[in-house]
Design a protein around this motif. Structure first.
Motif, PDB file in Angstrom:
ATOM      1  N   ILE A  85      -9.753  10.743   2.410  1.00 27.67           N
ATOM      2  CA  ILE A  85     -10.418  11.896   1.801  1.00 27.67           C
ATOM      3  C   ILE A  85     -10.866  11.574   0.387  1.00 27.67           C
ATOM      4  O   ILE A  85     -11.995  11.880  -0.003  1.00 27.67           O
ATOM      5  CB  ILE A  85      -9.484  13.121   1.825  1.00 27.67           C
ATOM      6  CG1 ILE A  85      -9.314  13.610   3.257  1.00 27.67           C
ATOM      7  CG2 ILE A  85     -10.010  14.233   0.937  1.00 27.67           C
ATOM      8  CD1 ILE A  85      -8.251  14.662   3.421  1.00 27.67           C
ATOM      9  N   ILE A  86     -10.010  10.937  -0.380  1.00 27.99           N
ATOM     10  CA  ILE A  86     -10.353  10.633  -1.771  1.00 27.99           C
ATOM     11  C   ILE A  86     -11.527   9.665  -1.865  1.00 27.99           C
ATOM     12  O   ILE A  86     -12.477   9.895  -2.612  1.00 27.99           O
ATOM     13  CB  ILE A  86      -9.128  10.066  -2.511  1.00 27.99           C
ATOM     14  CG1 ILE A  86      -8.097  11.166  -2.726  1.00 27.99           C
ATOM     15  CG2 ILE A  86      -9.517   9.447  -3.846  1.00 27.99           C
ATOM     16  CD1 ILE A  86      -6.755  10.664  -3.230  1.00 27.99           C
ATOM     17  N   TRP A 134       3.289   7.645   6.101  1.00 36.36           N
ATOM     18  CA  TRP A 134       2.191   6.680   5.965  1.00 36.36           C
ATOM     19  C   TRP A 134       0.889   7.255   6.503  1.00 36.36           C
ATOM     20  O   TRP A 134      -0.188   7.013   5.949  1.00 36.36           O
ATOM     21  CB  TRP A 134       2.540   5.374   6.679  1.00 36.36           C
ATOM     22  CG  TRP A 134       3.347   4.469   5.812  1.00 36.36           C
ATOM     23  CD1 TRP A 134       4.662   4.180   5.939  1.00 36.36           C
ATOM     24  CD2 TRP A 134       2.887   3.751   4.662  1.00 36.36           C
ATOM     25  NE1 TRP A 134       5.047   3.323   4.941  1.00 36.36           N
ATOM     26  CE2 TRP A 134       3.983   3.038   4.147  1.00 36.36           C
ATOM     27  CE3 TRP A 134       1.667   3.638   4.016  1.00 36.36           C
ATOM     28  CZ2 TRP A 134       3.887   2.232   3.021  1.00 36.36           C
ATOM     29  CZ3 TRP A 134       1.570   2.831   2.892  1.00 36.36           C
ATOM     30  CH2 TRP A 134       2.664   2.149   2.414  1.00 36.36           C
ATOM     31  N   VAL A 184       0.026  10.409   6.466  1.00 39.33           N
ATOM     32  CA  VAL A 184      -0.440  11.357   5.450  1.00 39.33           C
ATOM     33  C   VAL A 184      -1.087  10.613   4.290  1.00 39.33           C
ATOM     34  O   VAL A 184      -2.146  11.009   3.793  1.00 39.33           O
ATOM     35  CB  VAL A 184       0.728  12.244   4.966  1.00 39.33           C
ATOM     36  CG1 VAL A 184       0.347  13.043   3.743  1.00 39.33           C
ATOM     37  CG2 VAL A 184       1.195  13.154   6.083  1.00 39.33           C
ATOM     38  N   ILE A 185      -0.487   9.515   3.864  1.00 35.94           N
ATOM     39  CA  ILE A 185      -1.046   8.722   2.761  1.00 35.94           C
ATOM     40  C   ILE A 185      -2.412   8.173   3.135  1.00 35.94           C
ATOM     41  O   ILE A 185      -3.357   8.224   2.335  1.00 35.94           O
ATOM     42  CB  ILE A 185      -0.073   7.590   2.380  1.00 35.94           C
ATOM     43  CG1 ILE A 185       1.166   8.168   1.723  1.00 35.94           C
ATOM     44  CG2 ILE A 185      -0.743   6.571   1.474  1.00 35.94           C
ATOM     45  CD1 ILE A 185       2.286   7.172   1.539  1.00 35.94           C
ATOM     46  N   VAL A 211      -4.567   9.341   5.366  1.00 40.51           N
ATOM     47  CA  VAL A 211      -5.538  10.439   5.438  1.00 40.51           C
ATOM     48  C   VAL A 211      -5.961  10.868   4.034  1.00 40.51           C
ATOM     49  O   VAL A 211      -7.149  11.091   3.777  1.00 40.51           O
ATOM     50  CB  VAL A 211      -4.951  11.627   6.234  1.00 40.51           C
ATOM     51  CG1 VAL A 211      -5.795  12.868   6.074  1.00 40.51           C
ATOM     52  CG2 VAL A 211      -4.814  11.251   7.694  1.00 40.51           C
ATOM     53  N   LYS A 212      -5.015  10.963   3.113  1.00 37.42           N
ATOM     54  CA  LYS A 212      -5.361  11.351   1.738  1.00 37.42           C
ATOM     55  C   LYS A 212      -6.262  10.314   1.082  1.00 37.42           C
ATOM     56  O   LYS A 212      -7.225  10.667   0.386  1.00 37.42           O
ATOM     57  CB  LYS A 212      -4.082  11.544   0.918  1.00 37.42           C
ATOM     58  CG  LYS A 212      -3.340  12.814   1.271  1.00 37.42           C
ATOM     59  CD  LYS A 212      -2.011  12.900   0.575  1.00 37.42           C
ATOM     60  CE  LYS A 212      -2.204  13.279  -0.870  1.00 37.42           C
ATOM     61  NZ  LYS A 212      -0.916  13.528  -1.556  1.00 37.42           N
ATOM     62  N   LEU A 213      -5.984   9.040   1.282  1.00 39.56           N
ATOM     63  CA  LEU A 213      -6.845   7.997   0.717  1.00 39.56           C
ATOM     64  C   LEU A 213      -8.248   8.055   1.307  1.00 39.56           C
ATOM     65  O   LEU A 213      -9.240   7.855   0.605  1.00 39.56           O
ATOM     66  CB  LEU A 213      -6.222   6.620   0.943  1.00 39.56           C
ATOM     67  CG  LEU A 213      -5.005   6.305   0.085  1.00 39.56           C
ATOM     68  CD1 LEU A 213      -4.392   4.977   0.524  1.00 39.56           C
ATOM     69  CD2 LEU A 213      -5.382   6.260  -1.384  1.00 39.56           C
TER      70      LEU A 213
END
Length: 76
Positions: free
Chosen positions: A39-40, A30, A32-33, A35-37
C-alpha cells in the motif's frame, strides 16, 4: 579460519530457517507487513506522487531541470 566462518553462517541459517518454519502467528504478521508495504509503495505512489518531471519536461528533462535551476537562482 574459513571453516569457522562457514560453520557460523550455517548455524545462523539454521536458526532463522527453524524459526520461520515453526512460526504460527508470525506468518500472519508478515502478511500484514507485506500488505502495508504494498500500500505504501504502490498505491500511494500512483495516487499521491505523480511523475512531475515527465508531465512538465515533455521529453527534454535535462534542459527543463537546468532552466528551473537557473530561474530559481536568478530570483533569489
Amino acid at each position: 579460519m574459513i571453516k569457522h566462518i562457514c560453520d557460523f553462517f550455517r548455524k545462523v541459517f539454521h536458526l532463522y530457517y527453524d524459526g520461520f518454519r515453526n512460526m504460527t502467528i508470525g506468518r500472519t504478521l508478515w502478511a500484514v507487513i507485506i500488505v502495508k508495504l504494498f500500500i505504501i509503495f504502490v498505491i500511494l505512489k500512483i495516487f499521491f506522487f505523480p511523475n512531475f518531471l515527465k508531465t512538465n519536461a515533455k521529453g527534454n528533462e535535462a534542459e527543463y531541470v537546468g532552466s528551473q535551476m537557473v530561474d530559481r537562482m536568478n530570483t533569489e
